[in-house]
Scaffold this motif. Structure first.
Motif, short mmCIF file in Angstrom:
data_model
loop_
_atom_site.label_atom_id
_atom_site.label_comp_id
_atom_site.label_asym_id
_atom_site.label_seq_id
_atom_site.Cartn_x
_atom_site.Cartn_y
_atom_site.Cartn_z
N MET A 1 9.34 34.39 -25.01
CA MET A 1 9.50 32.97 -25.25
C MET A 1 8.85 32.22 -24.09
SD MET A 1 13.02 30.77 -25.77
CE MET A 1 13.39 31.40 -27.38
N LYS A 2 8.10 31.17 -24.42
CA LYS A 2 7.43 30.39 -23.40
C LYS A 2 8.43 29.57 -22.60
CE LYS A 2 3.19 29.85 -26.00
NZ LYS A 2 2.25 28.90 -26.60
N THR A 3 8.05 29.27 -21.37
CA THR A 3 8.91 28.49 -20.49
C THR A 3 9.22 27.13 -21.09
OG1 THR A 3 7.99 29.61 -18.57
CG2 THR A 3 9.14 27.54 -18.17
N GLN A 4 8.22 26.51 -21.70
CA GLN A 4 8.42 25.19 -22.30
C GLN A 4 9.47 25.26 -23.42
OE1 GLN A 4 4.92 23.53 -24.06
NE2 GLN A 4 5.77 21.47 -24.12
N ASN A 5 9.44 26.31 -24.20
CA ASN A 5 10.42 26.47 -25.27
C ASN A 5 11.81 26.70 -24.70
OD1 ASN A 5 8.43 26.17 -27.20
ND2 ASN A 5 8.19 28.37 -27.52
N LYS A 6 11.90 27.45 -23.61
CA LYS A 6 13.20 27.68 -22.97
C LYS A 6 13.79 26.38 -22.45
CE LYS A 6 12.40 32.44 -21.49
NZ LYS A 6 12.27 33.33 -20.32
N VAL A 7 12.94 25.55 -21.86
CA VAL A 7 13.40 24.27 -21.34
C VAL A 7 13.88 23.39 -22.48
CG1 VAL A 7 12.67 22.13 -20.20
CG2 VAL A 7 11.97 24.34 -19.27
N ALA A 8 13.11 23.32 -23.55
CA ALA A 8 13.50 22.50 -24.71
C ALA A 8 14.81 23.00 -25.30
CB ALA A 8 12.39 22.52 -25.76
N LEU A 9 14.95 24.30 -25.41
CA LEU A 9 16.18 24.87 -25.96
C LEU A 9 17.37 24.57 -25.03
CD1 LEU A 9 17.45 26.50 -28.22
CD2 LEU A 9 16.88 28.57 -26.97
N GLY A 10 17.15 24.66 -23.73
CA GLY A 10 18.19 24.35 -22.77
C GLY A 10 18.61 22.88 -22.83
N LEU A 11 17.64 22.00 -22.97
CA LEU A 11 17.94 20.57 -23.09
C LEU A 11 18.71 20.28 -24.37
CD1 LEU A 11 14.62 18.97 -21.82
CD2 LEU A 11 16.84 18.97 -20.68
N ALA A 12 18.29 20.90 -25.47
CA ALA A 12 18.98 20.70 -26.74
C ALA A 12 20.41 21.22 -26.65
CB ALA A 12 18.23 21.39 -27.87
N GLY A 13 20.59 22.39 -26.06
CA GLY A 13 21.93 22.95 -25.89
C GLY A 13 22.79 22.08 -24.99
N GLY A 14 22.20 21.58 -23.92
CA GLY A 14 22.94 20.69 -23.01
C GLY A 14 23.35 19.40 -23.68
N ASP A 55 6.54 27.59 -35.82
CA ASP A 55 5.22 27.07 -35.48
C ASP A 55 5.18 26.42 -34.10
OD1 ASP A 55 6.62 24.77 -35.91
OD2 ASP A 55 5.25 23.93 -37.40
N GLY A 56 6.23 26.54 -33.33
CA GLY A 56 6.26 26.00 -31.98
C GLY A 56 6.47 24.49 -31.96
N GLU A 57 7.04 23.94 -33.00
CA GLU A 57 7.28 22.50 -33.08
C GLU A 57 8.21 22.07 -31.96
OE1 GLU A 57 9.98 20.00 -36.08
OE2 GLU A 57 8.25 20.95 -37.02
N PRO A 58 7.91 20.93 -31.30
CA PRO A 58 8.78 20.46 -30.22
C PRO A 58 10.18 20.16 -30.73
CG PRO A 58 6.71 19.24 -30.26
CD PRO A 58 6.74 20.10 -31.48
N MET A 59 11.17 20.30 -29.83
CA MET A 59 12.55 20.11 -30.22
C MET A 59 13.10 18.77 -29.72
SD MET A 59 14.00 23.93 -29.66
CE MET A 59 15.63 23.48 -30.14
N ASP A 60 12.23 17.78 -29.48
CA ASP A 60 12.66 16.51 -28.95
C ASP A 60 13.69 15.82 -29.83
OD1 ASP A 60 10.89 16.89 -26.90
OD2 ASP A 60 9.30 15.71 -27.82
N ASP A 61 13.60 15.98 -31.14
CA ASP A 61 14.52 15.31 -32.04
C ASP A 61 15.96 15.76 -31.87
OD1 ASP A 61 12.16 15.35 -34.83
OD2 ASP A 61 12.37 13.99 -33.12
N TYR A 62 16.19 16.94 -31.35
CA TYR A 62 17.54 17.46 -31.25
C TYR A 62 18.36 16.81 -30.17
CZ TYR A 62 15.43 20.80 -34.30
OH TYR A 62 14.77 21.35 -35.34
N ALA A 63 17.71 16.10 -29.26
CA ALA A 63 18.45 15.41 -28.21
C ALA A 63 19.16 14.19 -28.75
CB ALA A 63 17.49 14.99 -27.10
N GLU A 64 18.86 13.74 -29.97
CA GLU A 64 19.45 12.55 -30.54
C GLU A 64 20.75 12.84 -31.29
OE1 GLU A 64 15.08 10.63 -31.38
OE2 GLU A 64 16.48 10.86 -33.02
N ILE A 65 21.20 14.03 -31.28
CA ILE A 65 22.38 14.40 -32.05
C ILE A 65 23.63 13.72 -31.54
CG2 ILE A 65 23.91 16.35 -32.57
CD1 ILE A 65 21.43 18.03 -32.84
N SER A 66 23.69 13.40 -30.26
CA SER A 66 24.91 12.84 -29.70
C SER A 66 25.19 11.42 -30.17
CB SER A 66 24.85 12.87 -28.18
OG SER A 66 23.79 12.06 -27.73
#
Length: 67
Positions: A1-14, A55-66
């Motif tokens: 897993m790429k570092t960028q994906n790990k960061v995005a996943l960590g941000l979404a989880g946080g 497809d490696g789509e960014p996960m920016d939308d998941y930060a809006e769940i709150s």
């Protein structure tokens, strides 16, 4: 897993954990809080399923769940 994906996943989880903590600590009844938690979890599940094509789509939308 790429570092960028790990960061995005960590941000979404946080963001999800932060939202969950906010709902739990909010001055609502337990029934209302559980209802909000379940609806937000279902929303997240649906978003992940829609974008889970690998497809490696960014996960920016998941930060809006709150909210």
């Amino acid at each position: 897993m790429k570092t960028q994906n790990k960061v995005a996943l960590g941000l979404a989880g946080g963001a999800l954990l932060g939202a969950l903590a906010g709902v739990i600590l909010a001055p609502k009844s337990g029934k209302q809080a559980r209802s909000v938690i379940f609806s937000r979890a279902n929303e997240l599940r649906q978003r992940v399923r829609r974008s889970g094509n690998g497809d490696g789509e960014p996960m920016d939308d998941y930060a809006e769940i709150s909210g």
